[in-house]
Design an enzyme around this catalytic site. Structure first.
Site, PDB file in Angstrom:
ATOM      1  N   SER A 101       0.793  -1.229   0.000  1.00 12.04           N
ATOM      2  CA  SER A 101       0.000   0.000   0.000  1.00 12.04           C
ATOM      3  C   SER A 101       0.826   1.281   0.000  1.00 12.04           C
ATOM      4  O   SER A 101       0.311   2.356  -0.293  1.00 12.04           O
ATOM      5  CB  SER A 101      -0.946   0.022   1.209  1.00 12.04           C
ATOM      6  OG  SER A 101      -0.209   0.048   2.425  1.00 12.04           O
ATOM      7  N   ASN A 122       7.275  -8.445   0.780  1.00 12.62           N
ATOM      8  CA  ASN A 122       7.711  -7.113   1.186  1.00 12.62           C
ATOM      9  C   ASN A 122       7.181  -6.695   2.552  1.00 12.62           C
ATOM     10  O   ASN A 122       7.763  -5.817   3.193  1.00 12.62           O
ATOM     11  CB  ASN A 122       7.258  -6.096   0.129  1.00 12.62           C
ATOM     12  CG  ASN A 122       7.473  -4.661   0.573  1.00 12.62           C
ATOM     13  OD1 ASN A 122       8.607  -4.181   0.622  1.00 12.62           O
ATOM     14  ND2 ASN A 122       6.389  -3.976   0.927  1.00 12.62           N
ATOM     15  N   ILE A 151      16.684   4.149   1.810  1.00 19.73           N
ATOM     16  CA  ILE A 151      15.666   4.511   0.822  1.00 19.73           C
ATOM     17  C   ILE A 151      14.758   5.615   1.356  1.00 19.73           C
ATOM     18  O   ILE A 151      14.387   5.616   2.539  1.00 19.73           O
ATOM     19  CB  ILE A 151      14.809   3.271   0.460  1.00 19.73           C
ATOM     20  CG1 ILE A 151      15.701   2.113  -0.003  1.00 19.73           C
ATOM     21  CG2 ILE A 151      13.774   3.620  -0.596  1.00 19.73           C
ATOM     22  CD1 ILE A 151      16.507   2.397  -1.250  1.00 19.73           C
ATOM     23  N   TYR A 189      15.098  -6.538  13.771  1.00 15.27           N
ATOM     24  CA  TYR A 189      14.921  -6.319  12.334  1.00 15.27           C
ATOM     25  C   TYR A 189      16.069  -6.943  11.539  1.00 15.27           C
ATOM     26  O   TYR A 189      15.847  -7.600  10.522  1.00 15.27           O
ATOM     27  CB  TYR A 189      14.845  -4.814  12.068  1.00 15.27           C
ATOM     28  CG  TYR A 189      14.504  -4.431  10.658  1.00 15.27           C
ATOM     29  CD1 TYR A 189      13.207  -4.566  10.168  1.00 15.27           C
ATOM     30  CD2 TYR A 189      15.471  -3.895   9.810  1.00 15.27           C
ATOM     31  CE1 TYR A 189      12.875  -4.182   8.872  1.00 15.27           C
ATOM     32  CE2 TYR A 189      15.162  -3.518   8.516  1.00 15.27           C
ATOM     33  CZ  TYR A 189      13.867  -3.652   8.051  1.00 15.27           C
ATOM     34  OH  TYR A 189      13.558  -3.284   6.768  1.00 15.27           O
ATOM     35  N   LYS A 211      15.833  -9.893   8.735  1.00 14.32           N
ATOM     36  CA  LYS A 211      16.288  -9.678   7.361  1.00 14.32           C
ATOM     37  C   LYS A 211      17.448 -10.593   6.995  1.00 14.32           C
ATOM     38  O   LYS A 211      17.550 -11.041   5.837  1.00 14.32           O
ATOM     39  CB  LYS A 211      16.673  -8.204   7.164  1.00 14.32           C
ATOM     40  CG  LYS A 211      15.491  -7.238   7.251  1.00 14.32           C
ATOM     41  CD  LYS A 211      14.431  -7.564   6.205  1.00 14.32           C
ATOM     42  CE  LYS A 211      13.335  -6.516   6.141  1.00 14.32           C
ATOM     43  NZ  LYS A 211      12.319  -6.813   5.111  1.00 14.32           N
ATOM     44  N   VAL A 226       0.263 -11.039   7.336  1.00  9.54           N
ATOM     45  CA  VAL A 226       0.998 -12.248   6.949  1.00  9.54           C
ATOM     46  C   VAL A 226       1.514 -13.022   8.144  1.00  9.54           C
ATOM     47  O   VAL A 226       1.867 -14.201   8.005  1.00  9.54           O
ATOM     48  CB  VAL A 226       2.174 -11.911   5.991  1.00  9.54           C
ATOM     49  CG1 VAL A 226       1.662 -11.297   4.694  1.00  9.54           C
ATOM     50  CG2 VAL A 226       3.195 -11.008   6.668  1.00  9.54           C
TER      51      VAL A 226
END
Length: 247
Positions: free
Chosen positions: A14, A90, A188, A155, A159, A64
């Site tokens: 989204s 993602n 990013i 995190y 990852k 998820v």
């Protein structure tokens, strides 16, 4: 009976990187299914943007980390109704904190969404793709999964785990003509980075040879390549999209 759509599924589609991947894959000709947990208006806006550009997209409410719900989604919305060509894992959350003060629930939640959730989606997608004898699975990991980062032990663990999952799944699914790769974004532009001070951004830029932040579209371009015919002989790889940022 109408022809089944060729679907690219983007979890967490989204906003941010997920949105950019959804829009780019729609431009590549896929029917895009995107999932969201909150912000239904944002998810619907992505579908409207894709439709306005001549593409096709649907948004689905799905956490998820709820393994039963995820399995039911694949069974009810995709199996027998669409050809699942691409899965982009993602969806993710962050709950940052130093190890000495990190709560168990904050560690567990990040692992549940970012790693266990990706595993569930990969497992369910691989069942469908194996029967089709073709498919592309692309996991969105992170530069911090490769190098670590203070204040993000949960995190980074998730990852880094995604990288191991990618390489293992690539070996298992290659015989079914299903490729599994990962994309590791660097620093990013996002809602999170917009709130950082100029000094913090400057410190990051000093470690990026290209001297700019990446964009979600930079990541989406890498995902689109791995989903394309040109990447048919690439599997088990981690494609870094980080402007040269290695620490």
């Amino acid at each position: 009976m109408s022809e089944q759509p060729t679907v690219a599924l983007v979890t967490g589609g989204s906003r941010g990187i997920g949105k950019a991947c959804a829009v780019r894959l729609a431009k590549e000709g896929f029917t895009v299914y995107l999932t969201y947990v909150s912000r239904p208006d944002d998810a619907n806006a992505v579908c409207e943007e894709i439709a306005a550009a001549g593409g096709s997209a649907r948004a689905f409410l799905l956490d998820v980390s709820d393994r039963q719900a995820a399995a039911e989604f694949f069974a009810s919305e995709i199996k027998g109704q669409a050809e699942l060509a691409v899965l982009v894992n993602n969806a993710g959350v962050t709950k940052d904190g130093l190890i000495l003060r990190m709560k168990d629930e904050d560690f567990d939640r990040v692992i549940q969404v970012n790693l266990a959730g990706a595993f569930t989606c990969l497992r369910e997608a691989s069942k469908l793709m194996s029967r089709q004898r073709k498919g592309r699975i692309i996991n969105i990991t992170s530069v911090v999964g490769l190098m670590g980062n203070a204040g993000q032990a949960n995190y980074c663990s998730a990852k880094a785990g995604l990288i191991g999952l990618t390489k293992s799944a690539a070996r298992e699914l290659a015989g079914r003509n299903v490729t599994v790769n990962a994309v590791a974004p660097g620093f990013i532009e996002s809602d999170m980075t917009k709130g950082l001070s100029e000094d913090v951004v400057k410190a990051y830029l000093e470690n990026i040879p290209l001297k700019r932040l990446g964009s979600p579209e930079d990541v989406a371009a890498a995902v689109a390549f791995l989903a394309s015919a040109g990447a048919a002989y690439i599997t088990g790889q981690v494609l870094s999209v980080n402007g040269g940022m290695y620490m």
